[in-house]
Design an enzyme around this catalytic site. Structure first.
Site, PDB file in Angstrom:
ATOM      1  N   LYS A 126       6.039 -14.179 -15.704  1.00  0.00           N
ATOM      2  CA  LYS A 126       5.487 -13.061 -16.281  1.00  0.00           C
ATOM      3  C   LYS A 126       4.059 -13.151 -17.031  1.00  0.00           C
ATOM      4  O   LYS A 126       3.493 -12.147 -17.143  1.00  0.00           O
ATOM      5  CB  LYS A 126       6.837 -12.516 -17.448  1.00  0.00           C
ATOM      6  CG  LYS A 126       7.877 -11.811 -16.772  1.00  0.00           C
ATOM      7  CD  LYS A 126       7.527 -10.547 -16.108  1.00  0.00           C
ATOM      8  CE  LYS A 126       8.572  -9.905 -15.242  1.00  0.00           C
ATOM      9  NZ  LYS A 126       8.447 -10.764 -13.749  1.00  0.00           N
TER      10      LYS A 126
ATOM     11  N   GLU B 175       1.215 -13.310 -14.413  1.00  0.00           N
ATOM     12  CA  GLU B 175       0.770 -12.205 -13.739  1.00  0.00           C
ATOM     13  C   GLU B 175       0.310 -11.043 -14.595  1.00  0.00           C
ATOM     14  O   GLU B 175      -0.534 -10.302 -13.842  1.00  0.00           O
ATOM     15  CB  GLU B 175       2.309 -12.086 -13.058  1.00  0.00           C
ATOM     16  CG  GLU B 175       3.274 -11.203 -13.580  1.00  0.00           C
ATOM     17  CD  GLU B 175       4.572 -10.853 -12.808  1.00  0.00           C
ATOM     18  OE1 GLU B 175       4.233 -11.094 -11.555  1.00  0.00           O
ATOM     19  OE2 GLU B 175       5.414 -10.921 -13.251  1.00  0.00           O
TER      20      GLU B 175
ATOM     21  N   ARG C 274       2.605   0.458  -6.523  1.00  0.00           N
ATOM     22  CA  ARG C 274       2.818  -0.637  -5.593  1.00  0.00           C
ATOM     23  C   ARG C 274       1.422  -1.390  -5.645  1.00  0.00           C
ATOM     24  O   ARG C 274       1.390  -2.385  -4.867  1.00  0.00           O
ATOM     25  CB  ARG C 274       2.692   0.394  -4.255  1.00  0.00           C
ATOM     26  CG  ARG C 274       3.964   0.964  -3.819  1.00  0.00           C
ATOM     27  CD  ARG C 274       3.797   1.646  -2.774  1.00  0.00           C
ATOM     28  NE  ARG C 274       5.210   1.999  -2.123  1.00  0.00           N
ATOM     29  CZ  ARG C 274       5.889   1.608  -0.939  1.00  0.00           C
ATOM     30  NH1 ARG C 274       5.088   0.682  -0.221  1.00  0.00           N
ATOM     31  NH2 ARG C 274       6.964   1.954  -0.743  1.00  0.00           N
TER      32      ARG C 274
ATOM     33  N   GLU D 141      10.593 -18.057 -15.042  1.00  0.00           N
ATOM     34  CA  GLU D 141      10.376 -16.678 -15.117  1.00  0.00           C
ATOM     35  C   GLU D 141       9.589 -16.054 -16.345  1.00  0.00           C
ATOM     36  O   GLU D 141       8.796 -15.521 -16.224  1.00  0.00           O
ATOM     37  CB  GLU D 141      11.635 -15.810 -15.381  1.00  0.00           C
ATOM     38  CG  GLU D 141      11.668 -14.304 -15.763  1.00  0.00           C
ATOM     39  CD  GLU D 141      10.994 -13.379 -14.458  1.00  0.00           C
ATOM     40  OE1 GLU D 141      10.685 -12.172 -14.707  1.00  0.00           O
ATOM     41  OE2 GLU D 141      10.822 -13.935 -13.457  1.00  0.00           O
TER      42      GLU D 141
ATOM     43  N   LYS E  22       3.492  -4.200  -6.099  1.00  0.00           N
ATOM     44  CA  LYS E  22       5.001  -3.988  -6.589  1.00  0.00           C
ATOM     45  C   LYS E  22       5.769  -4.704  -5.462  1.00  0.00           C
ATOM     46  O   LYS E  22       6.689  -5.246  -5.340  1.00  0.00           O
ATOM     47  CB  LYS E  22       5.080  -2.531  -7.205  1.00  0.00           C
ATOM     48  CG  LYS E  22       6.655  -2.563  -7.332  1.00  0.00           C
ATOM     49  CD  LYS E  22       6.991  -3.272  -8.785  1.00  0.00           C
ATOM     50  CE  LYS E  22       8.382  -2.984  -9.255  1.00  0.00           C
ATOM     51  NZ  LYS E  22       8.688  -3.964 -10.320  1.00  0.00           N
TER      52      LYS E  22
ATOM     53  N   HIS F 252       8.232 -36.447 -17.468  1.00  0.00           N
ATOM     54  CA  HIS F 252       7.872 -36.953 -16.215  1.00  0.00           C
ATOM     55  C   HIS F 252       6.755 -36.634 -15.812  1.00  0.00           C
ATOM     56  O   HIS F 252       6.443 -36.443 -14.475  1.00  0.00           O
ATOM     57  CB  HIS F 252       8.906 -36.785 -15.279  1.00  0.00           C
ATOM     58  CG  HIS F 252      10.473 -37.464 -15.462  1.00  0.00           C
ATOM     59  ND1 HIS F 252      10.388 -38.898 -15.110  1.00  0.00           N
ATOM     60  CD2 HIS F 252      11.228 -36.886 -16.160  1.00  0.00           C
ATOM     61  CE1 HIS F 252      11.796 -38.974 -15.548  1.00  0.00           C
ATOM     62  NE2 HIS F 252      12.292 -38.126 -16.030  1.00  0.00           N
TER      63      HIS F 252
ATOM     64  N   ASN G 226      -0.037   0.565   6.466  1.00  0.00           N
ATOM     65  CA  ASN G 226       0.577  -0.422   5.677  1.00  0.00           C
ATOM     66  C   ASN G 226       0.783  -1.591   6.731  1.00  0.00           C
ATOM     67  O   ASN G 226       1.678  -1.290   7.517  1.00  0.00           O
ATOM     68  CB  ASN G 226       1.879   0.094   4.864  1.00  0.00           C
ATOM     69  CG  ASN G 226       1.401   0.970   3.724  1.00  0.00           C
ATOM     70  OD1 ASN G 226       0.063   1.170   3.636  1.00  0.00           O
ATOM     71  ND2 ASN G 226       2.533   1.489   2.833  1.00  0.00           N
ATOM     72  N   GLY G 227       0.643  -2.733   6.212  1.00  0.00           N
ATOM     73  CA  GLY G 227       1.044  -3.993   7.188  1.00  0.00           C
ATOM     74  C   GLY G 227       0.130  -4.528   7.791  1.00  0.00           C
ATOM     75  O   GLY G 227      -1.298  -4.555   7.420  1.00  0.00           O
TER      76      GLY G 227
ATOM     77  N   CYS H 208       0.900  -1.162  -0.016  1.00  0.00           N
ATOM     78  CA  CYS H 208      -0.100  -0.124  -0.190  1.00  0.00           C
ATOM     79  C   CYS H 208       0.859   1.079  -0.063  1.00  0.00           C
ATOM     80  O   CYS H 208       1.935   1.206   0.221  1.00  0.00           O
ATOM     81  CB  CYS H 208      -0.716  -0.007   1.066  1.00  0.00           C
ATOM     82  SG  CYS H 208      -1.653  -1.626   1.649  1.00  0.00           S
TER      83      CYS H 208
ATOM     84  N   TRP I 175      -4.443  -2.087  -0.460  1.00  0.00           N
ATOM     85  CA  TRP I 175      -4.233  -3.477  -0.864  1.00  0.00           C
ATOM     86  C   TRP I 175      -4.821  -4.375   0.027  1.00  0.00           C
ATOM     87  O   TRP I 175      -4.160  -4.410   0.995  1.00  0.00           O
ATOM     88  CB  TRP I 175      -2.694  -3.984  -1.361  1.00  0.00           C
ATOM     89  CG  TRP I 175      -2.671  -4.985  -2.398  1.00  0.00           C
ATOM     90  CD1 TRP I 175      -2.790  -5.281  -3.840  1.00  0.00           C
ATOM     91  CD2 TRP I 175      -2.570  -6.508  -1.698  1.00  0.00           C
ATOM     92  NE1 TRP I 175      -2.525  -6.432  -4.064  1.00  0.00           N
ATOM     93  CE2 TRP I 175      -2.567  -7.125  -2.872  1.00  0.00           C
ATOM     94  CE3 TRP I 175      -2.407  -6.903  -0.654  1.00  0.00           C
ATOM     95  CZ2 TRP I 175      -2.218  -8.487  -2.834  1.00  0.00           C
ATOM     96  CZ3 TRP I 175      -2.278  -8.407  -0.545  1.00  0.00           C
ATOM     97  CH2 TRP I 175      -2.059  -9.344  -1.713  1.00  0.00           C
TER      98      TRP I 175
END
Length: 607
Positions: free
Chosen positions: A483, A486, A27, A479, A602, A502, A98-99, A2, A74
């Site tokens: 990408k 997301e 963020r 990666e 972020k 497998h 925040n938190g 946030c 958030w």
């Protein structure tokens, strides 16, 4: 995660706060709000969704006052809603946070027993109501906030604004970053320097446990024990151009395009003028003194560490363990005394990575961090921090930070190889010359934008995608999948090519594209064999390789992206670009929010 902004200003606070919150949009958030004090009266406005919704609300229902706090939330406790949006208010106090307050349930029950009524599902409302409790008991505003802080357990950055107090903000941090900005007759608070970049360049970073009483005359700062302390005022200049799109449609597109430049910046910082050796800070631990390296990170940064494991072990003969930060300390692994612990984080504030660092303190021989923010918590708590010199990264999906992390990790691996007598000075110089060629090759890769966009339009029609890579390309397969999922919301998975048979091969059919990352290296033949297994089952292969690789791949490949040849060790750095570009153009084709994908932030500053 946030964003927090506080203003004790000379002008109307709401427009200033709104603009600062826009600089914190990167963020991630799902609601926003502002509270101000005007003629001694506390008031607030809140809205769900993007900041434009809050902006529209303020047009129709303005919020006056030159003192205020703002927040982009958030959701953690409670779904996104106006009731759960910040600032949370209880009587004469408004709070942004925040938190996570870990003991909020116990405090909530205590407050309910005292007759307090709750209007939201948030842990933050507990902070506001507890402060109101102390205000109702007759305590002055700052003391009521401090008494509240003494009761809180968990991680937080907090700002308090009070009815009847138009020259007071109380701020505190424990686990989440918070900075105070100093102006001329004005004071500011922000989650980071970017939020305050157009307001002031004089920044004081609160340290762990700090709390501050802020007025327009300045800030009184106290440590966790309540003792007055002096914290340095630093000049932090952020070029406005670095946090603008510079003509690009999205920040992600801009940051992909910046990679040749920022990688060049990192190389210039760490190489000697002749480019034949690596210069690290004099306090850098001797990499020949360690038997093992422990690398800890989250998300994309952890995949940079997985790539570096191949480099350290192959080039330097140095054993490496790579851990996801959120699992590391709970696994409680043995840490041999001759271990170097390396923590990688773009923001330097990643909560799990910071907690893992603290877990290693006193156990590992030395703690090194690789970060993009010099004044971050992880940087300050390390024995030494190496900057990646990527510049501000605004898009939620990491691009240029990833390739700069890889660059710095490659330099460390090569330095370790030289110090451990695994590489002669001439061999090191040749490797560094190869590394210095990569930014130019990146420019060639960026020139494939139209070709990659065409492939991405086809991917946008799919529901599932597989990525394959061998050796040091395996982390890049992970990666690439990360990408794509997301920002486009397409289900994607990355696998080591040899693991295909497998289990994952059961997913292969004509509807599942398989993206194969395969430079023409010593493992190319093995990768092509796995690719043939896909083709034999009707799978559609997107091959990303170089000219020699394309010649050997055969004619059955569905789509091709041909990159220039690159020195084998550094292929993951170059091949990161088409993986990023595929994800970007696929997301654009689908119409998703590229820079602020749903449910993501972020900087993840809560566990």
């Amino acid at each position: 995660m946030c964003g927090i902004v506080g203003v004790l200003g000379k002008h109307e606070a709401a427009p200033v706060i709104l603009e600062a919150l826009r600089r914190l949009e990167y963020r991630g958030y799902d609601s926003a709000g502002i509270a101000t004090v005007n003629n001694g009266r506390l008031d607030r406005r809140r809205a769900v969704g993007k900041l434009v919704n809050l902006s529209d609300l303020l047009v129709h229902d303005p919020l006056a006052g030159k003192s205020g706090i703002g927040h982009t939330r958030w959701a953690t406790h409670g779904a996104p809603s106006v009731a759960n949006a910040h600032p949370q208010r209880a009587g004469g106090v408004a709070v942004v946070h925040n938190g996570i307050i870990e003991n909020f349930r116990a405090l909530r029950q205590e407050l309910i027993a005292d007759g307090m009524a709750f209007e939201s599902e948030t842990d933050t409302e507990t902070v506001a109501l507890l402060t109101r409790h102390y205000l109702d008991a007759g305590l002055p505003a700052a003391e009521a906030a401090f008494r509240t802080l003494d009761r809180l357990e968990g991680a937080f950055a907090l700002c308090f604004l009070f009815d009847g107090e138009d020259d007071l903000i109380v701020a505190a941090r424990k686990g989440s970053p918070l900075a105070i900005g100093q102006g001329e007759g004005e004071m500011f608070v922000g989650s980071d320097a970017i939020a305050l970049s157009t307001l002031t360049d004089r920044i004081t970073y609160l340290e762990e446990g700090d709390r501050a009483i802020i007025t327009r005359a300045g800030a009184e700062i106290f440590d966790a024990q309540g003792h007055p302390v002096a914290r340095a005022v630093k000049t932090v200049r952020i070029d406005a151009a670095q946090i603008e799109k510079a003509g690009h449609r999205h920040f992600m597109a801009k940051e992909i395009a910046e990679q040749p430049s920022v990688m060049g910046n990192a190389l210039r910082h760490y190489l000697t003028p002749d480019g034949r050796d690596i210069r690290l800070p004099p306090e850098m631990p001797n990499l020949a003194d360690y038997d093992r390296v422990i690398m800890v990170a989250c998300g994309t940064a952890s995949l940079a560490c997985m790539t570096a494991k191949y480099w350290f072990e192959r080039a330097a003969g140095l054993a490496v363990d790579v851990d996801i930060a959120s699992e590391f300390r709970y696994r409680d692994p043995p840490i041999p005394p001759r271990s170097l612990a390396i923590f990688v984080s773009q923001s330097g504030e990643t909560a799990d990575t910071l907690a893992a660092l603290r877990h290693c303190r006193g156990k590992a021989a030395a703690i090194l961090s690789i970060v993009n923010v010099a004044e971050s918590s992880i940087a300050r708590e390390s024995d030494l921090a190496l900057l990646i010199h990527a510049g501000p990264e605004i898009g939620v999906a990491s691009t240029k930070a990833f390739t700069c992390q890889l660059t710095v990790l490659a330099l460390l691996a090569l330095k370790a190889a030289a110090l451990r007598d695994r590489m002669t000075p001439d061999a090191l110089a040749r490797c560094l010359a190869d590394l210095q060629s990569v930014p130019g090759l990146m420019n060639v890769a960026l020139g494939l934008d139209d070709e990659i966009r065409s492939v991405a339009k086809l991917l946008a029609e799919t529901r599932d995608v597989l990525f394959l890579g061998r050796g040091q390309m395996y982390p890049l397969a992970l990666e690439g999948a990360l990408k794509l999922k997301e920002i486009s919301y397409i289900h994607a998975e990355g696998y080591a090519s040899g693991e295909l048979k497998h289990g994952p091969i059961a997913l292969v059919d004509k509807n599942v594209p398989v993206i194969v990352l395969a430079p023409h290296d010593r493992l190319f033949d093995k990768t092509v064999s796995n690719m043939q297994e896909v083709l034999a089952r009707g799978g559609k292969v997107v091959l990303i390789s170089d000219g020699p690789g394309m010649k050997e791949a055969g004619e059955q490949v569905w789509q091709r992206i041909t990159l220039p040849e690159v020195p084998a060790m550094f292929a993951p750095i170059l091949y990161a670009l088409p993986a990023q570009m595929l994800a970007y153009h696929t997301a654009v084709a689908k119409g998703t929010d590229v820079d602020q994908p749903r449910n993501l932030a972020k900087s993840v500053t809560v566990e």
